[in-house]
Design a protein around this motif. Structure first.
Motif, PDB file in Angstrom:
ATOM      1  N   LYS A  31       2.427  -5.446 -11.071  1.00  0.00           N
ATOM      2  CA  LYS A  31       1.258  -5.924 -11.814  1.00  0.00           C
ATOM      3  C   LYS A  31       1.474  -7.257 -12.528  1.00  0.00           C
ATOM      4  O   LYS A  31       0.511  -7.958 -12.818  1.00  0.00           O
ATOM      5  N   ASP A  32       2.738  -7.632 -12.769  1.00  0.00           N
ATOM      6  CA  ASP A  32       2.993  -8.944 -13.384  1.00  0.00           C
ATOM      7  C   ASP A  32       2.801 -10.078 -12.372  1.00  0.00           C
ATOM      8  O   ASP A  32       2.599 -11.224 -12.762  1.00  0.00           O
ATOM      9  N   ARG A  33       2.844  -9.752 -11.053  1.00  0.00           N
ATOM     10  CA  ARG A  33       2.704 -10.781 -10.000  1.00  0.00           C
ATOM     11  C   ARG A  33       1.376 -10.719  -9.265  1.00  0.00           C
ATOM     12  O   ARG A  33       0.875 -11.741  -8.803  1.00  0.00           O
ATOM     13  N   TYR A  34       0.841  -9.485  -9.087  1.00  0.00           N
ATOM     14  CA  TYR A  34      -0.382  -9.300  -8.311  1.00  0.00           C
ATOM     15  C   TYR A  34      -1.292  -8.285  -8.988  1.00  0.00           C
ATOM     16  O   TYR A  34      -0.824  -7.294  -9.530  1.00  0.00           O
ATOM     17  N   THR A  35      -2.602  -8.534  -8.900  1.00  0.00           N
ATOM     18  CA  THR A  35      -3.582  -7.557  -9.347  1.00  0.00           C
ATOM     19  C   THR A  35      -4.153  -6.896  -8.100  1.00  0.00           C
ATOM     20  O   THR A  35      -4.861  -7.543  -7.317  1.00  0.00           O
ATOM     21  N   ILE A  36      -3.797  -5.625  -7.900  1.00  0.00           N
ATOM     22  CA  ILE A  36      -4.219  -4.889  -6.700  1.00  0.00           C
ATOM     23  C   ILE A  36      -4.973  -3.638  -7.141  1.00  0.00           C
ATOM     24  O   ILE A  36      -4.494  -2.883  -7.979  1.00  0.00           O
ATOM     25  N   THR A  37      -6.148  -3.442  -6.551  1.00  0.00           N
ATOM     26  CA  THR A  37      -6.930  -2.232  -6.795  1.00  0.00           C
ATOM     27  C   THR A  37      -6.959  -1.413  -5.514  1.00  0.00           C
ATOM     28  O   THR A  37      -7.398  -1.909  -4.462  1.00  0.00           O
ATOM     29  N   HIS A  38      -6.480  -0.176  -5.601  1.00  0.00           N
ATOM     30  CA  HIS A  38      -6.517   0.735  -4.442  1.00  0.00           C
ATOM     31  C   HIS A  38      -7.911   1.343  -4.402  1.00  0.00           C
ATOM     32  O   HIS A  38      -8.209   2.279  -5.129  1.00  0.00           O
ATOM     33  N   ALA A  39      -8.788   0.781  -3.556  1.00  0.00           N
ATOM     34  CA  ALA A  39     -10.202   1.144  -3.573  1.00  0.00           C
ATOM     35  C   ALA A  39     -10.526   2.395  -2.766  1.00  0.00           C
ATOM     36  O   ALA A  39     -11.471   3.112  -3.078  1.00  0.00           O
ATOM     37  N   ALA A  40      -9.739   2.646  -1.695  1.00  0.00           N
ATOM     38  CA  ALA A  40     -10.054   3.790  -0.837  1.00  0.00           C
ATOM     39  C   ALA A  40      -8.884   4.109   0.081  1.00  0.00           C
ATOM     40  O   ALA A  40      -8.039   3.258   0.327  1.00  0.00           O
ATOM     41  N   ASN A  41      -8.885   5.361   0.559  1.00  0.00           N
ATOM     42  CA  ASN A  41      -7.958   5.779   1.610  1.00  0.00           C
ATOM     43  C   ASN A  41      -8.785   6.374   2.739  1.00  0.00           C
ATOM     44  O   ASN A  41      -9.759   7.083   2.490  1.00  0.00           O
ATOM     45  N   VAL A  42      -8.387   6.063   3.963  1.00  0.00           N
ATOM     46  CA  VAL A  42      -9.010   6.651   5.145  1.00  0.00           C
ATOM     47  C   VAL A  42      -7.965   7.555   5.775  1.00  0.00           C
ATOM     48  O   VAL A  42      -6.826   7.131   5.965  1.00  0.00           O
ATOM     49  N   ASP A  43      -8.335   8.794   6.104  1.00  0.00           N
ATOM     50  CA  ASP A  43      -7.331   9.712   6.647  1.00  0.00           C
ATOM     51  C   ASP A  43      -7.434   9.890   8.163  1.00  0.00           C
ATOM     52  O   ASP A  43      -6.750  10.726   8.737  1.00  0.00           O
ATOM     53  N   SER A  44      -8.285   9.071   8.816  1.00  0.00           N
ATOM     54  CA  SER A  44      -8.378   9.131  10.279  1.00  0.00           C
ATOM     55  C   SER A  44      -8.758   7.753  10.822  1.00  0.00           C
ATOM     56  O   SER A  44      -9.393   6.959  10.122  1.00  0.00           O
ATOM     57  N   ILE A  45      -8.381   7.509  12.060  1.00  0.00           N
ATOM     58  CA  ILE A  45      -8.728   6.240  12.704  1.00  0.00           C
ATOM     59  C   ILE A  45     -10.246   6.106  12.806  1.00  0.00           C
ATOM     60  O   ILE A  45     -10.801   5.022  12.630  1.00  0.00           O
ATOM     61  N   ASP A  46     -10.919   7.231  13.045  1.00  0.00           N
ATOM     62  CA  ASP A  46     -12.378   7.214  13.197  1.00  0.00           C
ATOM     63  C   ASP A  46     -13.097   6.707  11.947  1.00  0.00           C
ATOM     64  O   ASP A  46     -14.208   6.188  12.048  1.00  0.00           O
ATOM     65  N   GLY A  47     -12.490   6.855  10.790  1.00  0.00           N
ATOM     66  CA  GLY A  47     -13.153   6.457   9.548  1.00  0.00           C
ATOM     67  C   GLY A  47     -12.901   5.023   9.122  1.00  0.00           C
ATOM     68  O   GLY A  47     -13.477   4.555   8.135  1.00  0.00           O
ATOM     69  N   VAL A  48     -12.056   4.300   9.856  1.00  0.00           N
ATOM     70  CA  VAL A  48     -11.629   2.958   9.416  1.00  0.00           C
ATOM     71  C   VAL A  48     -12.800   1.979   9.339  1.00  0.00           C
ATOM     72  O   VAL A  48     -13.003   1.322   8.322  1.00  0.00           O
ATOM     73  N   LYS A  49     -13.588   1.895  10.413  1.00  0.00           N
ATOM     74  CA  LYS A  49     -14.657   0.882  10.473  1.00  0.00           C
ATOM     75  C   LYS A  49     -15.654   1.062   9.326  1.00  0.00           C
ATOM     76  O   LYS A  49     -15.974   0.100   8.611  1.00  0.00           O
ATOM     77  N   ALA A  50     -16.130   2.281   9.132  1.00  0.00           N
ATOM     78  CA  ALA A  50     -17.134   2.529   8.095  1.00  0.00           C
ATOM     79  C   ALA A  50     -16.582   2.230   6.698  1.00  0.00           C
ATOM     80  O   ALA A  50     -17.276   1.636   5.868  1.00  0.00           O
ATOM     81  N   THR A  51     -15.324   2.608   6.459  1.00  0.00           N
ATOM     82  CA  THR A  51     -14.729   2.364   5.141  1.00  0.00           C
ATOM     83  C   THR A  51     -14.543   0.870   4.899  1.00  0.00           C
ATOM     84  O   THR A  51     -14.848   0.371   3.809  1.00  0.00           O
TER      85      THR A  51
END
Length: 116
Positions: A31-51
């Motif tokens: 966090k001292d070098r980068y501000t990263i927000t973990h917005a979502a996780n996809v648990d299948s390949i099928d869900g990647v595009k929509a997410t």
């Protein structure tokens, strides 16, 4: 110097709880070098595009449970939505070989090459 970012991250991991835990550790450690927000996780390949369409991330990580071919497919799908998306694929089996600490260290070692 203020941290770079903010970056919006989507992970692709069949075990969402683990993704949240490990990425939470990485985000806290850098966090001292980068501000990263973990917005979502996809648990299948099928869900990647929509997410990716919904979240519009600028970072996407694939977990070590995917084969290299699956990881390539995930990245291709995501980049079809956002061509300049920054992506990072963990080597297959890293979680099994090095455990959670190894995964966290590997991501932290490789973040500068991805984000700087």
């Amino acid at each position: 110097m203020s941290p770079k970012g903010p970056y919006t991250l989507v992970t692709v991991n069949k075990v969402p709880e683990r993704a949240k835990l490990l990425i939470g550790r990485v985000v806290d450690d850098v966090k001292d070098r980068y501000t990263i927000t973990h917005a979502a996780n996809v648990d299948s390949i099928d869900g990647v595009k929509a997410t990716v369409e919904q979240v519009r991330p600028n970072l996407l990580f694939t977990a070590s449970m995917w084969t290299p071919e699956e990881a390539q497919e995930i990245v291709a799908i995501a980049k079809s939505v956002i061509p300049d998306l920054k992506t990072f694929s963990l080597p297959q089996g890293l979680q099994v070989q090095r455990g959670s600490d190894g995964v966290v260290e590997y991501i932290k070692e490789n973040l500068p090459a991805l984000l700087d």
